[in-house]
Design a protein around this motif. Structure first.
Motif, PDB file in Angstrom:
ATOM      1  N   GLY A  31       5.524 -15.070  -1.519  1.00 52.37           N
ATOM      2  CA  GLY A  31       5.013 -16.273  -2.133  1.00 52.37           C
ATOM      3  C   GLY A  31       3.911 -16.953  -1.364  1.00 52.37           C
ATOM      4  N   GLN A  32       3.232 -16.255  -0.474  1.00 54.12           N
ATOM      5  CA  GLN A  32       2.231 -16.877   0.372  1.00 54.12           C
ATOM      6  C   GLN A  32       0.808 -16.589  -0.075  1.00 54.12           C
ATOM      7  OE1 GLN A  32       3.169 -15.484   4.266  1.00 54.12           O
ATOM      8  NE2 GLN A  32       5.104 -16.574   4.370  1.00 54.12           N
ATOM      9  N   GLY A  33       0.585 -16.438  -1.344  1.00 50.81           N
ATOM     10  CA  GLY A  33      -0.758 -16.191  -1.841  1.00 50.81           C
ATOM     11  C   GLY A  33      -1.188 -14.740  -1.841  1.00 50.81           C
ATOM     12  N   TYR A  34      -0.318 -13.843  -1.464  1.00 50.01           N
ATOM     13  CA  TYR A  34      -0.651 -12.422  -1.503  1.00 50.01           C
ATOM     14  C   TYR A  34      -0.492 -11.910  -2.923  1.00 50.01           C
ATOM     15  CZ  TYR A  34      -0.435 -12.349   3.580  1.00 50.01           C
ATOM     16  OH  TYR A  34      -0.650 -12.585   4.896  1.00 50.01           O
ATOM     17  N   ARG A  35      -1.409 -11.061  -3.335  1.00 50.59           N
ATOM     18  CA  ARG A  35      -1.329 -10.464  -4.667  1.00 50.59           C
ATOM     19  C   ARG A  35      -0.746  -9.068  -4.558  1.00 50.59           C
ATOM     20  NH1 ARG A  35      -7.348 -11.182  -6.292  1.00 50.59           N
ATOM     21  NH2 ARG A  35      -7.013  -8.960  -6.355  1.00 50.59           N
ATOM     22  N   VAL A  36       0.007  -8.677  -5.573  1.00 56.93           N
ATOM     23  CA  VAL A  36       0.570  -7.327  -5.629  1.00 56.93           C
ATOM     24  C   VAL A  36      -0.558  -6.361  -5.988  1.00 56.93           C
ATOM     25  CG1 VAL A  36       2.236  -5.845  -6.787  1.00 56.93           C
ATOM     26  CG2 VAL A  36       2.810  -8.220  -6.351  1.00 56.93           C
ATOM     27  N   PRO A  37      -0.711  -5.262  -5.244  1.00 60.15           N
ATOM     28  CA  PRO A  37      -1.763  -4.289  -5.556  1.00 60.15           C
ATOM     29  C   PRO A  37      -1.578  -3.680  -6.937  1.00 60.15           C
ATOM     30  CG  PRO A  37      -0.786  -3.841  -3.417  1.00 60.15           C
ATOM     31  CD  PRO A  37       0.041  -4.886  -4.064  1.00 60.15           C
ATOM     32  N   THR A  38      -2.661  -3.236  -7.524  1.00 57.22           N
ATOM     33  CA  THR A  38      -2.592  -2.592  -8.830  1.00 57.22           C
ATOM     34  C   THR A  38      -1.968  -1.208  -8.686  1.00 57.22           C
ATOM     35  OG1 THR A  38      -4.771  -1.586  -8.618  1.00 57.22           O
ATOM     36  CG2 THR A  38      -4.666  -3.793  -9.605  1.00 57.22           C
ATOM     37  N   THR A  39      -1.506  -0.682  -9.807  1.00 54.00           N
ATOM     38  CA  THR A  39      -0.894   0.645  -9.802  1.00 54.00           C
ATOM     39  C   THR A  39      -1.897   1.706  -9.359  1.00 54.00           C
ATOM     40  OG1 THR A  39       0.553  -0.048 -11.595  1.00 54.00           O
ATOM     41  CG2 THR A  39       0.357   2.300 -11.238  1.00 54.00           C
ATOM     42  N   GLY A  40      -3.146   1.563  -9.768  1.00 53.68           N
ATOM     43  CA  GLY A  40      -4.180   2.527  -9.369  1.00 53.68           C
ATOM     44  C   GLY A  40      -4.427   2.545  -7.874  1.00 53.68           C
ATOM     45  N   SER A  41      -4.459   1.367  -7.246  1.00 48.83           N
ATOM     46  CA  SER A  41      -4.693   1.325  -5.802  1.00 48.83           C
ATOM     47  C   SER A  41      -3.490   1.854  -5.033  1.00 48.83           C
ATOM     48  CB  SER A  41      -5.044  -0.094  -5.347  1.00 48.83           C
ATOM     49  OG  SER A  41      -3.968  -0.968  -5.582  1.00 48.83           O
ATOM     50  N   ILE A  42      -2.294   1.631  -5.547  1.00 51.25           N
ATOM     51  CA  ILE A  42      -1.094   2.181  -4.915  1.00 51.25           C
ATOM     52  C   ILE A  42      -1.110   3.695  -5.011  1.00 51.25           C
ATOM     53  CG2 ILE A  42       1.421   2.329  -5.048  1.00 51.25           C
ATOM     54  CD1 ILE A  42       1.401  -0.591  -6.028  1.00 51.25           C
ATOM     55  N   GLY A  43      -1.468   4.228  -6.172  1.00 45.97           N
ATOM     56  CA  GLY A  43      -1.552   5.675  -6.343  1.00 45.97           C
ATOM     57  C   GLY A  43      -2.600   6.310  -5.431  1.00 45.97           C
ATOM     58  N   ALA A  44      -3.741   5.631  -5.273  1.00 44.35           N
ATOM     59  CA  ALA A  44      -4.803   6.143  -4.386  1.00 44.35           C
ATOM     60  C   ALA A  44      -4.328   6.170  -2.932  1.00 44.35           C
ATOM     61  CB  ALA A  44      -6.052   5.300  -4.531  1.00 44.35           C
ATOM     62  N   ALA A  45      -3.615   5.143  -2.527  1.00 46.71           N
ATOM     63  CA  ALA A  45      -3.099   5.106  -1.152  1.00 46.71           C
ATOM     64  C   ALA A  45      -2.064   6.202  -0.933  1.00 46.71           C
ATOM     65  CB  ALA A  45      -2.489   3.736  -0.870  1.00 46.71           C
ATOM     66  N   ARG A  46      -1.241   6.477  -1.927  1.00 47.63           N
ATOM     67  CA  ARG A  46      -0.257   7.557  -1.790  1.00 47.63           C
ATOM     68  C   ARG A  46      -0.952   8.906  -1.679  1.00 47.63           C
ATOM     69  NH1 ARG A  46       4.341   7.849  -5.861  1.00 47.63           N
ATOM     70  NH2 ARG A  46       5.145   9.257  -4.299  1.00 47.63           N
ATOM     71  N   ARG A  47      -2.044   9.102  -2.420  1.00 46.20           N
ATOM     72  CA  ARG A  47      -2.783  10.368  -2.328  1.00 46.20           C
ATOM     73  C   ARG A  47      -3.401  10.523  -0.927  1.00 46.20           C
ATOM     74  NH1 ARG A  47      -3.800   9.098  -7.552  1.00 46.20           N
ATOM     75  NH2 ARG A  47      -5.746   8.004  -7.127  1.00 46.20           N
ATOM     76  N   ARG A  48      -3.914   9.431  -0.357  1.00 46.08           N
ATOM     77  CA  ARG A  48      -4.488   9.490   0.981  1.00 46.08           C
ATOM     78  C   ARG A  48      -3.425   9.809   2.015  1.00 46.08           C
ATOM     79  NH1 ARG A  48      -7.193   4.728  -0.747  1.00 46.08           N
ATOM     80  NH2 ARG A  48      -5.762   3.507   0.532  1.00 46.08           N
ATOM     81  N   LEU A  49      -2.226   9.319   1.794  1.00 46.19           N
ATOM     82  CA  LEU A  49      -1.140   9.560   2.751  1.00 46.19           C
ATOM     83  C   LEU A  49      -0.756  11.026   2.726  1.00 46.19           C
ATOM     84  CD1 LEU A  49       0.925   8.311   4.719  1.00 46.19           C
ATOM     85  CD2 LEU A  49       2.421   8.019   2.751  1.00 46.19           C
TER      86      LEU A  49
END
Length: 49
Positions: A31-49
């Protein structure tokens, strides 16, 4: 992303965004002003991992 992948294993019926919301609330960033990443950005990060 490592913790996110573990969260997906622990909560298999949750969507990417729901699992990320769970992680953000556990690590104190819900609740501190952070936004939840989009599904596309999460998928891209998983591919990089």
């Amino acid at each position: 992303m490592f913790y996110f992948t573990l969260a997906l294993c622990l909560f298999p019926h949750e969507s990417y965004r729901s699992a990320m919301k769970i992680l953000m609330s556990v690590f104190g960033r819900g609740g501190q002003g952070y936004r939840v990443p989009t599904t596309g950005s999460i998928g891209a990060a998983r591919r990089r991992l």
